[in-house]
Design an enzyme around this catalytic site. Structure first.
Site, PDB file in Angstrom:
ATOM      1  N   LYS A 174       0.836  -1.196   0.000  1.00  0.00           N
ATOM      2  CA  LYS A 174       0.000   0.000   0.000  1.00  0.00           C
ATOM      3  C   LYS A 174       0.871   1.246   0.000  1.00  0.00           C
ATOM      4  O   LYS A 174       1.880   1.308   0.689  1.00  0.00           O
ATOM      5  CB  LYS A 174      -0.913   0.001   1.226  1.00  0.00           C
ATOM      6  CG  LYS A 174      -2.031  -1.044   1.162  1.00  0.00           C
ATOM      7  CD  LYS A 174      -2.973  -0.905   2.335  1.00  0.00           C
ATOM      8  CE  LYS A 174      -4.150  -1.857   2.209  1.00  0.00           C
ATOM      9  NZ  LYS A 174      -5.097  -1.724   3.343  1.00  0.00           N
ATOM     10  N   HIS A 246      -8.865 -13.696   1.473  1.00  0.00           N
ATOM     11  CA  HIS A 246      -8.035 -12.898   2.381  1.00  0.00           C
ATOM     12  C   HIS A 246      -7.746 -13.649   3.681  1.00  0.00           C
ATOM     13  O   HIS A 246      -6.839 -13.273   4.432  1.00  0.00           O
ATOM     14  CB  HIS A 246      -8.730 -11.566   2.677  1.00  0.00           C
ATOM     15  CG  HIS A 246      -7.800 -10.510   3.198  1.00  0.00           C
ATOM     16  ND1 HIS A 246      -6.798  -9.956   2.419  1.00  0.00           N
ATOM     17  CD2 HIS A 246      -7.701  -9.912   4.414  1.00  0.00           C
ATOM     18  CE1 HIS A 246      -6.145  -9.056   3.127  1.00  0.00           C
ATOM     19  NE2 HIS A 246      -6.658  -9.015   4.337  1.00  0.00           N
ATOM     20  N   ARG A 249      -4.129 -14.682   4.444  1.00  0.00           N
ATOM     21  CA  ARG A 249      -3.270 -13.691   5.112  1.00  0.00           C
ATOM     22  C   ARG A 249      -3.490 -13.747   6.627  1.00  0.00           C
ATOM     23  O   ARG A 249      -2.539 -13.696   7.412  1.00  0.00           O
ATOM     24  CB  ARG A 249      -3.577 -12.304   4.551  1.00  0.00           C
ATOM     25  CG  ARG A 249      -2.776 -11.150   5.156  1.00  0.00           C
ATOM     26  CD  ARG A 249      -3.026  -9.914   4.298  1.00  0.00           C
ATOM     27  NE  ARG A 249      -2.672  -8.665   4.957  1.00  0.00           N
ATOM     28  CZ  ARG A 249      -1.453  -8.137   4.945  1.00  0.00           C
ATOM     29  NH1 ARG A 249      -0.466  -8.773   4.338  1.00  0.00           N
ATOM     30  NH2 ARG A 249      -1.204  -6.981   5.531  1.00  0.00           N
ATOM     31  N   HIS A 272       2.272  -3.855   7.769  1.00  0.00           N
ATOM     32  CA  HIS A 272       1.402  -2.949   8.510  1.00  0.00           C
ATOM     33  C   HIS A 272       2.179  -1.708   8.930  1.00  0.00           C
ATOM     34  O   HIS A 272       3.277  -1.815   9.477  1.00  0.00           O
ATOM     35  CB  HIS A 272       0.843  -3.630   9.767  1.00  0.00           C
ATOM     36  CG  HIS A 272      -0.260  -4.597   9.489  1.00  0.00           C
ATOM     37  ND1 HIS A 272      -0.643  -5.585  10.373  1.00  0.00           N
ATOM     38  CD2 HIS A 272      -1.079  -4.733   8.412  1.00  0.00           C
ATOM     39  CE1 HIS A 272      -1.640  -6.283   9.848  1.00  0.00           C
ATOM     40  NE2 HIS A 272      -1.920  -5.787   8.672  1.00  0.00           N
ATOM     41  N   TYR A 281      -4.525  -9.793  15.787  1.00  0.00           N
ATOM     42  CA  TYR A 281      -4.311 -11.235  15.701  1.00  0.00           C
ATOM     43  C   TYR A 281      -4.041 -11.864  17.060  1.00  0.00           C
ATOM     44  O   TYR A 281      -4.224 -13.071  17.228  1.00  0.00           O
ATOM     45  CB  TYR A 281      -3.170 -11.544  14.728  1.00  0.00           C
ATOM     46  CG  TYR A 281      -3.521 -11.179  13.313  1.00  0.00           C
ATOM     47  CD1 TYR A 281      -4.414 -11.947  12.573  1.00  0.00           C
ATOM     48  CD2 TYR A 281      -2.984 -10.036  12.715  1.00  0.00           C
ATOM     49  CE1 TYR A 281      -4.759 -11.600  11.276  1.00  0.00           C
ATOM     50  CE2 TYR A 281      -3.321  -9.680  11.419  1.00  0.00           C
ATOM     51  CZ  TYR A 281      -4.213 -10.465  10.713  1.00  0.00           C
ATOM     52  OH  TYR A 281      -4.562 -10.108   9.440  1.00  0.00           O
TER      53      TYR A 281
END
Length: 300
Positions: A174, A246, A249, A272, A281
């Site tokens: 990103k 997804h 991931r 991230h 998580y």
């Protein structure tokens, strides 16, 4: 183009050129602006400068009445707050009507992940034969689960991004941020087994590009194409619950933490920007531990 349309275009250009937002993120902002413009038209509000705090409250009420999730409402308000901050910076307005708008705290939605038996079922599908496209699907599954990269990042992998001597891949994430992620022996073997078939398929259709993953015509496989391949794999594995690509991931991150990996390393691997994005998580692993305990301990 109307004056309001020009303002929207300037804002979206700013997100792309100065903030380095991805096309996916910019599209989300564009959709949020479009929905707000629809609301303004219904309220007979012609210019963005005319919007007041009361108008914003009415819009917020409408969103809640349409049963949007708290996360969606929060994102829309955040998008519009950013847009009006941009207008303020550009001296188009003198006050941001979104500054003091609050919304309900986001609910904690725990990421879903594959259980070990589900992963085994998925791998059985891509190891059932050695046809070129099956080998490609094997690469997709081994790389996504073995690295934790996003589906869009997987679609962007070029042959030149592979560093086989260090077993690492250069990933563009990103905001065009680059990072190296390691991959294991299974992913390396899958890539090696696939490359000769890739060359044959590209030669047959006279294609000359550097993309690692290709479709049945030898063209680069898109993000949508990878999702389609994964959906077929999941369907063939006959998994019963509702799942999505997804989750690979999420499974990567959850399995690392369950096996003792430290939070900072997982953050780097996932790409991230904030540790808080990774910390979700830990909730997953705690919930899994609690669920296992309640299910199997005789005194639970």
């Amino acid at each position: 183009m109307t004056q309001e349309g020009q303002l929207e275009k300037r804002f979206l250009d700013y997100l792309h050129s100065e903030r380095n937002y991805s096309e996916h993120t910019s599209t989300a902002y564009e959709n949020d602006l479009s929905d707000f413009r629809r609301f303004l038209n219904e309220q007979a509000i012609i210019e963005y400068q005319q919007v007041t705090f009361l108008d914003v409250r009415i819009y917020l009420t409408e969103l809640k009445q349409k049963s949007f999730s708290r996360t969606t409402v929060a994102r829309k308000i955040s998008s519009l707050r950013s847009f009006y901050t941009f207008l303020l910076r550009e001296n188009v307005i003198t006050e941001n009507p979104f500054t003091y708008v609050s919304h309900a705290k986001n609910q904690l939605r725990l990421p879903k992940f594959f259980y070990s038996e589900e992963m085994e079922a998925l791998f059985q599908v891509v190891y059932e034969d050695n046809e070129t496209l099956t080998l490609r699907d094997r690469v997709i599954l081994e790389v996504l689960y073995g690295t934790g990269i996003r589906v869009s990042e997987c679609a962007g992998i070029m042959l030149s991004d592979l560093d086989t001597s260090y077993q690492a891949i250069l990933i563009r994430g990103k905001g065009n941020k680059e990072r190296y992620v390691p991959f294991g022996a299974y992913a390396e073997d899958a890539i090696t087994d696939y490359l000769s078939g890739r060359i044959e398929l590209m030669t047959r259709f006279k294609k000359t590009h550097d993309s690692l993953l290709i479709n049945h015509y030898g063209d680069p496989l898109t993000t949508r194409g990878i999702r389609y391949c994964l959906t077929k794999i999941i369907s063939k594995a006959s998994l019963t619950r509702k799942i999505h690509p997804h989750m690979l991931r999420h499974t990567f991150a959850t399995d690392l933490l369950n096996n003792g990996a430290d939070m900072r390393t997982v953050q780097e691997l996932l790409g991230h920007a904030s540790l808080s994005s990774t910390q979700i998580y830990t909730h997953v692993t705690k919930e899994h531990l609690k669920s296992t305990y309640m299910k199997h301990h005789p005194r639970a």
